[in-house]
Design a protein around this motif. Structure first.
Motif, PDB file in Angstrom:
ATOM      1  N   ASP A  79      34.572 128.027 140.913  1.00  0.00           N
ATOM      2  CA  ASP A  79      34.145 127.837 139.520  1.00  0.00           C
ATOM      3  C   ASP A  79      35.207 128.325 138.550  1.00  0.00           C
ATOM      4  N   LYS A  80      35.844 129.423 138.892  1.00  0.00           N
ATOM      5  CA  LYS A  80      36.923 129.947 138.041  1.00  0.00           C
ATOM      6  C   LYS A  80      38.129 129.019 138.074  1.00  0.00           C
ATOM      7  N   ALA A  81      38.394 128.433 139.227  1.00  0.00           N
ATOM      8  CA  ALA A  81      39.557 127.562 139.376  1.00  0.00           C
ATOM      9  C   ALA A  81      39.448 126.296 138.541  1.00  0.00           C
ATOM     10  N   VAL A  82      38.213 125.797 138.353  1.00  0.00           N
ATOM     11  CA  VAL A  82      38.047 124.540 137.599  1.00  0.00           C
ATOM     12  C   VAL A  82      37.561 124.789 136.179  1.00  0.00           C
ATOM     13  N   ALA A  83      37.542 126.048 135.754  1.00  0.00           N
ATOM     14  CA  ALA A  83      37.103 126.351 134.387  1.00  0.00           C
ATOM     15  C   ALA A  83      37.947 125.567 133.394  1.00  0.00           C
ATOM     16  N   ASN A  84      37.267 124.976 132.428  1.00  0.00           N
ATOM     17  CA  ASN A  84      37.923 124.194 131.373  1.00  0.00           C
ATOM     18  C   ASN A  84      38.635 122.940 131.887  1.00  0.00           C
ATOM     19  N   ALA A  85      38.269 122.519 133.111  1.00  0.00           N
ATOM     20  CA  ALA A  85      38.872 121.284 133.618  1.00  0.00           C
ATOM     21  C   ALA A  85      38.371 120.076 132.837  1.00  0.00           C
ATOM     22  N   VAL A  86      37.144 120.154 132.292  1.00  0.00           N
ATOM     23  CA  VAL A  86      36.611 119.085 131.444  1.00  0.00           C
ATOM     24  C   VAL A  86      36.090 119.715 130.157  1.00  0.00           C
ATOM     25  N   ALA A  87      36.161 118.938 129.072  1.00  0.00           N
ATOM     26  CA  ALA A  87      35.710 119.444 127.773  1.00  0.00           C
ATOM     27  C   ALA A  87      34.194 119.487 127.685  1.00  0.00           C
TER      28      ALA A  87
ATOM     29  N   GLY B  61      32.618 127.836 127.679  1.00  0.00           N
ATOM     30  CA  GLY B  61      32.354 126.667 128.512  1.00  0.00           C
ATOM     31  C   GLY B  61      32.496 125.362 127.760  1.00  0.00           C
ATOM     32  N   GLY B  62      31.885 124.304 128.314  1.00  0.00           N
ATOM     33  CA  GLY B  62      31.969 122.978 127.713  1.00  0.00           C
ATOM     34  C   GLY B  62      30.675 122.598 127.020  1.00  0.00           C
TER      35      GLY B  62
ATOM     36  N   ARG C 160      27.454 126.233 124.234  1.00  0.00           N
ATOM     37  CA  ARG C 160      28.357 125.728 125.265  1.00  0.00           C
ATOM     38  C   ARG C 160      27.878 126.258 126.616  1.00  0.00           C
ATOM     39  N   PHE C 161      28.297 125.571 127.698  1.00  0.00           N
ATOM     40  CA  PHE C 161      27.715 125.861 129.002  1.00  0.00           C
ATOM     41  C   PHE C 161      28.784 125.901 130.096  1.00  0.00           C
ATOM     42  N   THR C 162      28.487 126.670 131.142  1.00  0.00           N
ATOM     43  CA  THR C 162      29.320 126.637 132.351  1.00  0.00           C
ATOM     44  C   THR C 162      29.082 125.297 133.053  1.00  0.00           C
ATOM     45  N   LEU C 163      30.133 124.541 133.261  1.00  0.00           N
ATOM     46  CA  LEU C 163      29.974 123.197 133.837  1.00  0.00           C
ATOM     47  C   LEU C 163      30.518 123.173 135.263  1.00  0.00           C
ATOM     48  N   ASP C 164      29.901 123.977 136.129  1.00  0.00           N
ATOM     49  CA  ASP C 164      30.338 123.983 137.528  1.00  0.00           C
ATOM     50  C   ASP C 164      29.597 122.918 138.323  1.00  0.00           C
TER      51      ASP C 164
ATOM     52  N   LYS D 117      22.199 115.876 137.258  1.00  0.00           N
ATOM     53  CA  LYS D 117      22.107 114.533 137.851  1.00  0.00           C
ATOM     54  C   LYS D 117      20.734 114.249 138.431  1.00  0.00           C
ATOM     55  N   THR D 118      20.062 115.294 138.939  1.00  0.00           N
ATOM     56  CA  THR D 118      18.768 115.081 139.597  1.00  0.00           C
ATOM     57  C   THR D 118      17.585 115.359 138.678  1.00  0.00           C
ATOM     58  N   ALA D 119      17.837 115.679 137.415  1.00  0.00           N
ATOM     59  CA  ALA D 119      16.735 115.907 136.480  1.00  0.00           C
ATOM     60  C   ALA D 119      15.992 114.594 136.245  1.00  0.00           C
ATOM     61  N   PRO D 120      14.660 114.639 136.109  1.00  0.00           N
ATOM     62  CA  PRO D 120      13.896 113.413 135.877  1.00  0.00           C
ATOM     63  C   PRO D 120      14.388 112.676 134.635  1.00  0.00           C
ATOM     64  N   GLY D 121      14.602 111.363 134.784  1.00  0.00           N
ATOM     65  CA  GLY D 121      15.023 110.537 133.674  1.00  0.00           C
ATOM     66  C   GLY D 121      16.518 110.441 133.437  1.00  0.00           C
ATOM     67  N   VAL D 122      17.321 111.207 134.197  1.00  0.00           N
ATOM     68  CA  VAL D 122      18.772 111.140 134.032  1.00  0.00           C
ATOM     69  C   VAL D 122      19.315 109.964 134.857  1.00  0.00           C
ATOM     70  N   VAL D 123      20.039 109.085 134.181  1.00  0.00           N
ATOM     71  CA  VAL D 123      20.595 107.891 134.845  1.00  0.00           C
ATOM     72  C   VAL D 123      21.925 108.238 135.511  1.00  0.00           C
ATOM     73  N   PHE D 124      22.829 108.817 134.755  1.00  0.00           N
ATOM     74  CA  PHE D 124      24.096 109.289 135.335  1.00  0.00           C
ATOM     75  C   PHE D 124      24.755 110.283 134.384  1.00  0.00           C
ATOM     76  N   VAL D 125      25.734 111.028 134.917  1.00  0.00           N
ATOM     77  CA  VAL D 125      26.450 112.044 134.161  1.00  0.00           C
ATOM     78  C   VAL D 125      27.938 111.727 134.239  1.00  0.00           C
ATOM     79  N   GLU D 126      28.623 111.820 133.076  1.00  0.00           N
ATOM     80  CA  GLU D 126      30.061 111.536 133.073  1.00  0.00           C
ATOM     81  C   GLU D 126      30.806 112.637 132.307  1.00  0.00           C
ATOM     82  N   ASP D 127      32.082 112.802 132.629  1.00  0.00           N
ATOM     83  CA  ASP D 127      32.912 113.793 131.945  1.00  0.00           C
ATOM     84  C   ASP D 127      33.304 113.283 130.565  1.00  0.00           C
ATOM     85  N   LEU D 128      33.437 114.213 129.617  1.00  0.00           N
ATOM     86  CA  LEU D 128      33.939 113.875 128.295  1.00  0.00           C
ATOM     87  C   LEU D 128      35.459 113.799 128.321  1.00  0.00           C
TER      88      LEU D 128
END
Length: 464
Positions: free
Chosen positions: A383-391, A419-420, A441-445, A453-464
């Motif tokens: 998680d630390k290694a990919v911190a701030n990898a996406v906005a 976080g992002g 802002r949130f930790t996006l690990d 992704k598995t929350a009810p009603g979520v179609v898909f998740v994409e990076d900003l």
């Protein structure tokens, strides 16, 4: 033994004692046998220098030697095995896994090898799998008996019930038909953790929560069946409906929880990998997966950043210095690999190198004789290694089906000022979309990504 008989006058019994002495490699016994061999050979006119040299040759060959017939037999078996793997890989892997059905470590090795060969291994399924490994439509069906702690005999019973009465319609039909003495609560829960009921009841968490209720119902039906005194509605749709109403409302596991439970039941990750949702973020941080590293290492590259989940760790003490070093097995979405951590690196990283932890690591690779070996220099939490990898993340919701409360629960405890951001997107009439940025802002690990992704009603998740 024949050399000793003919050259040194050994009896059959003495020759067998010589064979045992050579096998045990005991110095005192070998010295006695050498003296006996030389004296026996001298009596037959063979000089001591020559018989001593012959004894040394026999001793050396006994360390690890094959006669020609033994070597030829092994060569034939090796050729046949290689031919089967090359020309019938699906059947080869099914048969190999069947041979080691009770050995989880061996099954994991075969599974990784099958992935490299492009052979699909289907997850266990009570409506499709056999008790043993099988082949269907060019795929290996994972054996129900290959799941930990369920018992091969119990799974043979499940398959027999399915064969006699047809596929299980739902989880209630399953507990009504199987013998609860064969499939007890522990076996039922393990099957649920492994995903064996997914085709008839995909919410594994709910099955675990309702295990007592379902197993108890099955026992009641079985008791009535045995006494031939079943009530008018026992085991009927009337009972099913009453049982359905008692089923606890339980949210599905997040992908991380699902894989952790699956790992406990199967012994390795079968339907996915904890790092699946982090692959793109890792690549942005110039972190390679095993499948990318191997050809680069074989081409001469040495320094790499890699990532993996710790599967096993074995510490040993150096014979020269007494310092501890460790062999650590890691798993990433493309395979498993072992890394040697020398004493200095182990001291820095020991706390992170515990089974189940996801880490990013710096390694040196050495390719030699078709094999790539890894040596660890440093590591840190992934998680630390990919911190701030996406906005941030853009979460696309299905109209009128998203459960905002479920989304809130998945974001509890992950606020992070560094976080992002997260943006919710939903379609409205007229082909338009509405975007709403969540406050904070949130930790996006990987765990948060998977949970969203598995929350009810979520179609898909994409990076900003």
């Amino acid at each position: 033994m024949q050399i000793a008989q003919i050259l040194a006058g050994y009896s059959l019994g003495e020759a067998d004692l010589l064979r045992r002495a050579m096998g045990k490699k005991k110095k005192e016994e070998m010295e006695q046998q050498r003296a006996r061999f030389i004296s026996g050979a001298e009596a037959k006119g063979v000089p001591a220098t020559q018989s001593g040299a012959i004894f040394d040759l026999v001793d050396k060959f006994a360390g690890y030697g094959f006669n020609k017939s033994h070597a030829a037999a092994y060569a034939v078996v090796s050729y046949q095995t290689a031919w089967l793997k090359a020309n019938a890989p699906v059947e080869f892997f099914a048969a190999s896994m069947s041979l080691d059905i009770a050995n989880t470590d061996k099954l994991s090795v075969f599974y990784q090898d099958a992935k490299r060969f492009g052979v699909k291994i289907r997850a266990p399924d009570v409506n499709r799998s056999g008790a043993d490994f099988d082949v269907e439509e060019g795929e290996v069906l994972y054996a129900l008996g290959g799941i930990r702690n369920v018992g091969l005999q119990a799974m043979e019973h499940v398959v027999e019930v399915r064969r006699e009465g047809g596929a299980f319609r739902d989880i209630f039909d399953f507990v009504e038909r199987v013998d609860p003495r064969q499939v007890n609560k522990r076996a039922f829960e393990t099957l649920a953790r492994a995903g064996a009921f997914d085709s008839i009841h995909p919410n594994r968490a709910q099955l675990l929560a309702a295990a007592d209720l379902l197993v108890s119902y099955g026992q009641t039906v079985a008791s009535g069946r045995a006494s031939d005194q079943m009530g008018l509605f026992a085991g009927t749709s009337h009972d099913n409906e009453a049982l359905r109403k008692k089923m606890p409302r339980t949210e599905s596991w997040t992908p991380t929880e699902r894989l952790d439970e699956e790992l406990a039941a199967v012994g390795f990750y079968l339907s996915g990998h904890p790092l699946d949702d982090m692959v793109e973020a890792l690549r942005r941080k110039r972190t390679d997966l095993l499948a990318d590293v191997i050809p680069k290492a074989e081409a001469g590259a040495e320094a790499f950043r890699m990532a993996g989940v710790v599967r096993r760790k074995q510490e040993r003490a150096s014979q020269s210095s007494g310092e501890k070093f460790a062999f650590v097995t890691f798993s990433d979405p493309t395979g498993e690999y072992e890394v040697l951590f020398p004493p200095e690196a182990l001291r820095k990283c020991r706390e992170l190198l515990e089974p189940g932890k996801a880490v990013a690591l710096k390694v040196r690779a050495k390719a030699r004789d078709g094999e790539v070996r890894f040596f660890g220099d440093d590591c840190e939490p992934v998680d630390k290694a990919v911190a701030n990898a996406v906005a941030g993340l853009r979460v696309h919701l299905a109209p009128r089906s998203a459960e905002i409360d479920a989304l809130k629960r998945r974001l509890e405890g992950v606020s992070n000022a560094r976080g992002g951001e997260i943006i919710l997107v939903s379609a409205v009439e007229g082909g338009r979309e509405v975007e709403m940025k969540l406050p904070g802002r949130f930790t996006l690990d990987g765990a948060v990504r998977g949970a969203l992704k598995t929350a009810p009603g979520v179609v898909f998740v994409e990076d900003l």
